[in-house]
Enzyme design. Structure first.
Site, PDB file in Angstrom:
ATOM      1  N   LYS A 105      20.980   7.409 -19.194  1.00  0.00           N
ATOM      2  CA  LYS A 105      20.191   7.646 -17.999  1.00  0.00           C
ATOM      3  C   LYS A 105      19.301   6.472 -17.719  1.00  0.00           C
ATOM      4  O   LYS A 105      19.063   6.027 -16.430  1.00  0.00           O
ATOM      5  CB  LYS A 105      19.698   8.892 -17.799  1.00  0.00           C
ATOM      6  CG  LYS A 105      20.561  10.201 -17.606  1.00  0.00           C
ATOM      7  CD  LYS A 105      19.942  11.407 -17.269  1.00  0.00           C
ATOM      8  CE  LYS A 105      20.809  12.458 -16.777  1.00  0.00           C
ATOM      9  NZ  LYS A 105      21.461  13.059 -17.698  1.00  0.00           N
ATOM     10  N   GLU A 127      13.601  13.917  -9.159  1.00  0.00           N
ATOM     11  CA  GLU A 127      13.688  15.657  -9.571  1.00  0.00           C
ATOM     12  C   GLU A 127      14.220  15.571 -11.151  1.00  0.00           C
ATOM     13  O   GLU A 127      14.995  14.529 -11.421  1.00  0.00           O
ATOM     14  CB  GLU A 127      14.465  16.388  -8.641  1.00  0.00           C
ATOM     15  CG  GLU A 127      16.046  16.114  -8.880  1.00  0.00           C
ATOM     16  CD  GLU A 127      16.672  14.805  -8.546  1.00  0.00           C
ATOM     17  OE1 GLU A 127      16.111  14.265  -7.757  1.00  0.00           O
ATOM     18  OE2 GLU A 127      17.632  14.439  -9.481  1.00  0.00           O
ATOM     19  N   SER A 396      27.565   9.658 -24.393  1.00  0.00           N
ATOM     20  CA  SER A 396      26.322   9.128 -23.524  1.00  0.00           C
ATOM     21  C   SER A 396      25.078   9.542 -24.081  1.00  0.00           C
ATOM     22  O   SER A 396      24.253   9.232 -23.539  1.00  0.00           O
ATOM     23  CB  SER A 396      26.750  10.422 -22.187  1.00  0.00           C
ATOM     24  OG  SER A 396      26.827  11.720 -22.724  1.00  0.00           O
TER      25      SER A 396
END
Ligand SMILES: *Cc1c(COP(=O)(O)O)cnc(C)c1O
Length: 416
Positions: A105, A127, A396
């Site tokens: 991310k 968010e 990931s």
């Protein structure tokens, strides 16, 4: 040091989507209130200009090297491969879990934060559901000196208290959302409201390849480094491309990140692995592309999980990052075009993948990533993996955040 992470690459040929309307085939677009159109247009223009400016792409590349840890490792996992029981199979992991903060991310968070600063914005809103995106955003805001406000459903804040502490330690203001079901969807609404109100100073840093145009494209471009690196790394190690590339699918950012560099290589099978939760037949799952239908949600037209009245369905996954009723428009298009195959793995299948990789290789994967590993194990069970084939799995993120769940589910006793 400037390293080529593919951030300045222009896509070409059949993979040059979205079109001018922000559509990937019939998916995507901008299904938003009038008040948002100007902000989205400003972002779209700023991004196109930045992408063509080597000062922007060089600075991003440099920070990806020096602060994120790119290029990330890619290596074979021989003991895990052996446990599949397929003669001569070779499995490689792309180690996004080795980045700063431990998941992919941050690639997108950093790219968008740099873009925001270039646009003259001093304040970021975001968010977060499980807190992973919020932590990535808070991290890059600290790094670049930007004010950071993260909206989080009050219900989620209680479930994910350690990430709430992390964000605060990093200097972010975490604002609880008490409206609706007090979850991710309600936090999205609050972030959008804040953005519209403060658009002169504020950028809305969206976390995955979904939402209205131009977000699906921007996020995908910032994640493309995963596949650009992995493609050249595997060519170096194997002298050829892999037969299969697997990635878990929540909104789609790590999957598109790794798939994109292989879209024009028809011999490479691309496999997206969704969350089947307790089973796709039980209604407790998040397998949007496997079991959903097209509709409008979060500003875009895409596959989603909805009931017969068109209400967004309740979802479940053991992996918080996959527990989302939508999916991005580009992955939806790649389903229709047949270029990507989608499968769903249950909570139990993901736990099996987590345990297998931990025990055979000493690598504890995030439960999200463990879905892709679980699918590989299931393919091997069914005899569906050819001998001597090569599989590449996008890891990931790391599993530290999931230890409590793993302990409970796998019957590991903790000292008290
Ligand atoms: C958030 C998250 C995901 C799912 O998001 P995508 O946008 O689908 O990649 C997957 N893995 C990890 C570790 C995550 O934190």
């Amino acid at each position: 040091m400037v390293v080529d992470h593919g951030v300045a690459h222009e896509a070409c040929g059949p993979i040059d989507l979205p079109d001018e309307q922000g559509r990937f085939g019939r998916f995507g677009g901008q299904y938003v209130p009038e008040g948002l159109m100007a902000a989205l247009a400003e972002l779209d223009t700023a991004y196109r200009v930045a992408q063509a400016d080597s000062r922007f792409t060089d600075e991003l590349s440099e920070l990806l090297s020096d602060r994120v840890g790119r290029p990330t490792l890619m290596h074979r996992v021989p003991r895990f491969a052996e446990s599949l029981g397929v003669p001569g199979i070779r499995v490689y992991l792309k180690r996004e879990d080795m980045t700063h903060t431990g998941a992919h991310k941050i690639n997108n968070a950093l790219g968008q934060a740099l873009l925001a600063r270039r646009m003259g914005k001093t304040r970021i809103v975001a968010e977060t559901g499980a807190g992973q995106h919020g932590v990535a955003v808070a991290t890059v805001c600290a790094m670049l000196g930007l004010t950071c406000v993260v909206y989080m459903g009050a219900h989620d804040m209680r479930r994910q208290s350690s990430n709430v502490v992390r964000m605060q330690l990093l200097g972010a203001q975490v604002r609880p959302v008490h409206t609706g079901r007090r979850r991710l969807k309600d936090a999205v609404s609050e972030s959008v409201r804040d953005w519209v109100t403060n658009v002169d100073s504020t950028h809305y840093l969206f976390g995955t390849t979904a939402g209205p145009a131009p977000y699906p494209r921007i996020v995908r471009d910032f994640q493309k480094a995963i596949g650009v690196e992995a493609r050249s790394q595997i060519l170096k190690s194997e002298g050829r491309l892999p037969d299969r590339v697997l990635a878990c699918v929540g909104g789609g950012s790590n999957a598109l990140g790794v798939f994109h560099a292989f879209l024009d290589d028809p011999q490479v099978r691309l496999i997206g692995v969704e969350a089947a939760g307790r089973g796709v037949d039980t209604g407790w799952h998040a397998a949007t592309l496997s079991a959903g239908t097209p509709g409008e949600m979060d500003g875009s037209f895409s596959y989603l999980l909805q009931d017969s009245d068109g209400q967004i369905a309740r979802t479940h996954s053991i992996a918080a990052g996959l527990d989302y009723p939508g999916v991005g428009p580009e992955l939806s298009h790649l389903k229709d075009s047949g270029r990507v195959d989608y499968h769903a793995v249950t909570d139990a299948g993901a736990l099996r993948g987590m345990r297998a990789l931990s025990r055979t290789e000493g690598i504890i994967p995030a439960l999200e990533s463990a879905h892709a590993l679980g699918h590989l194990l299931e393919l091997a069970d069914r005899g569906a993996l050819p001998a001597n084939s090569v599989a590449l799995v996008c890891l990931s993120g790391r599993g530290d955040k999931d230890l409590e769940i793993a302990a409970r589910q796998l019957g590991i006793t903790t000292p008290r």
